[in-house]
Scaffold this active site. Structure first.
Site, PDB file in Angstrom:
ATOM      1  N   TYR A   1      -8.313  10.946  -1.170  1.00  0.00           N
ATOM      2  CA  TYR A   1      -9.234  11.724  -1.995  1.00  0.00           C
ATOM      3  C   TYR A   1      -9.882  12.842  -1.171  1.00  0.00           C
ATOM      4  O   TYR A   1     -10.768  12.591  -0.345  1.00  0.00           O
ATOM      5  CB  TYR A   1     -10.315  10.841  -2.604  1.00  0.00           C
ATOM      6  CG  TYR A   1      -9.789   9.727  -3.478  1.00  0.00           C
ATOM      7  CD1 TYR A   1      -8.641   9.888  -4.247  1.00  0.00           C
ATOM      8  CD2 TYR A   1     -10.440   8.500  -3.539  1.00  0.00           C
ATOM      9  CE1 TYR A   1      -8.158   8.879  -5.050  1.00  0.00           C
ATOM     10  CE2 TYR A   1      -9.965   7.477  -4.346  1.00  0.00           C
ATOM     11  CZ  TYR A   1      -8.821   7.672  -5.092  1.00  0.00           C
ATOM     12  OH  TYR A   1      -8.353   6.653  -5.879  1.00  0.00           O
TER      13      TYR A   1
ATOM     14  N   HIS B   1      -1.909   2.203  -1.259  1.00  0.00           N
ATOM     15  CA  HIS B   1      -2.129   3.239  -2.252  1.00  0.00           C
ATOM     16  C   HIS B   1      -0.808   3.706  -2.868  1.00  0.00           C
ATOM     17  O   HIS B   1       0.056   4.257  -2.189  1.00  0.00           O
ATOM     18  CB  HIS B   1      -2.837   4.436  -1.610  1.00  0.00           C
ATOM     19  CG  HIS B   1      -3.547   5.321  -2.577  1.00  0.00           C
ATOM     20  ND1 HIS B   1      -4.439   6.301  -2.178  1.00  0.00           N
ATOM     21  CD2 HIS B   1      -3.529   5.382  -3.936  1.00  0.00           C
ATOM     22  CE1 HIS B   1      -4.921   6.915  -3.241  1.00  0.00           C
ATOM     23  NE2 HIS B   1      -4.365   6.381  -4.314  1.00  0.00           N
TER      24      HIS B   1
END
Length: 356
Positions: free
Chosen positions: A78, A145
């Site tokens: 992010y 992820h």
């Protein structure tokens, strides 16, 4: 967990007692963590959706924890570390026992050939970088992820997940989790590794337009795996503004959601509000991640849990939207579309396609 009982994360003198008592909590699988049913997704702190104000974002984090939201999720991906950096600033001075913190490894850069790395070496380096940015000694949960983008799930099961186990043994994380969009991959990975998987995080699979997650809850519950659902607004699909340009949903899904939003507006209500209530009302899902860097939006999310329920009119509109817009959808997901596009780009760069 009854609203009047205090969670293990409650710290006298720090928390807003009345707010914490109004919040609702549920156990997260076998972890022993008792999490607020609405949790804070920190991706907006990395300017993923729009440019945000760091001062307000920091205040959002601190306010959320004080008011009883005790689970925060971020990732190295992010903002390419920016979310973790801002979060690290926000958490300074807050008692470590007042919150649970999760981050992720294996997804990193915007460049296609540098986006993913599921190797043991990079994963070990990633957790150290995350802890440095977050300014803490350990995370409660470390997750793989988006493993659907790995060269193979076999690699994830035999290299990546065992590396997370090593990190756990080092004391840098307490629990191990998996994330991703394709639901069947969770089954394959849990059954394909000898390492104990503690949590599963998926997104856009328990929202008004797609409730596929419920089909897998028995699998997770039987194994003591704590489930987290993210994005009750389906990454902007269930909003008046609509999804960002990069949203991978099919045109049929986007058009259906747009029409549903317009119908709600014609009835004097907001599809986003209905969507929030819909997702948070499911008792079998321990927590739902909602990303925000806005104090106004944060309070609206808390109000869904602690405030009054939908009005009879709003509930009527919600039921109508489900029956007439979302249930008739033949194809509710966009599974494999992003993965296929990714490997097509990798092939153009001379990189080998996935082997399995």
């Amino acid at each position: 967990m009854a609203a009047s009982r205090l969670p293990p994360t409650f710290v006298h003198g720090f928390h807003d007692l009345a707010a914490v008592q109004r919040m609702k909590y549920r156990p997260l699988g076998r972890t022993g963590m008792i999490v607020s049913i609405v949790s804070l997704g920190a991706s907006p702190l990395g300017n993923v959706y729009r440019k945000t104000n760091d001062d307000e974002a920091i205040q959002v984090v601190r306010t959320a924890i004080k008011k009883g939201i005790n689970y925060i999720d971020t990732a190295a991906w992010y903002g390419h570390g920016r979310s973790e950096e801002v979060l690290g600033k926000a958490l300074e001075g807050i008692p470590r026992e007042a919150y649970y913190l999760a981050t992720k490894a294996c997804r990193y850069r915007p460049e296609v050939d540098q986006m993913f790395d599921f190797s043991a070496e990079r994963t070990l380096r990633s957790i150290d970088q995350s802890l440095e940015r977050l300014k803490i000694d350990y995370v409660d949960l470390l997750q793989v992820h988006d493993p659907e983008f790995a060269p193979s799930l076999k690699m994830v099961c035999e290299e990546t997940i065992p590396t997370l186990q090593k990190i756990k043994e080092m004391g840098k994380c307490r629990f191990i989790g998996l994330t991703g969009y394709p639901m069947e991959n969770f089954v394959k990975m849990v059954e394909g590794t000898s390492v104990q998987v503690d949590t599963a995080l998926t997104y856009c699979h328990y929202s008004m337009n797609d409730t596929t997650l419920l089909d897998y809850m028995q699998f997770f519950e039987k194994r003591g795996i704590g489930v987290m659902s993210a994005s009750p607004l389906s990454m902007g699909l269930l909003s008046n503004r609509g999804p960002p340009k990069w949203h991978p949903a099919t045109q049929e899904i986007k058009e259906t959601c747009r029409k549903a939003a317009e119908y709600c507006q014609s009835q004097g209500t907001d599809l986003s509000k209905l969507a929030m209530y819909f997702s948070l009302a499911e008792p079998s899902i321990p927590t739902t991640l909602v990303g925000t860097a806005s104090l106004t939006n944060l309070q609206a999310n808390i109000d869904v849990v602690t405030g009054s329920s939908l009005s009879p009119k709003e509930q009527e509109v919600s039921d109508y939207v489900m029956e007439n817009f979302f249930k008739p959808l033949k194809k509710k997901d966009w599974e494999n579309l992003e993965v296929d596009e990714y490997w097509a780009k990798m092939k153009k760069l001379g990189k080998a396609p996935p082997t399995s």
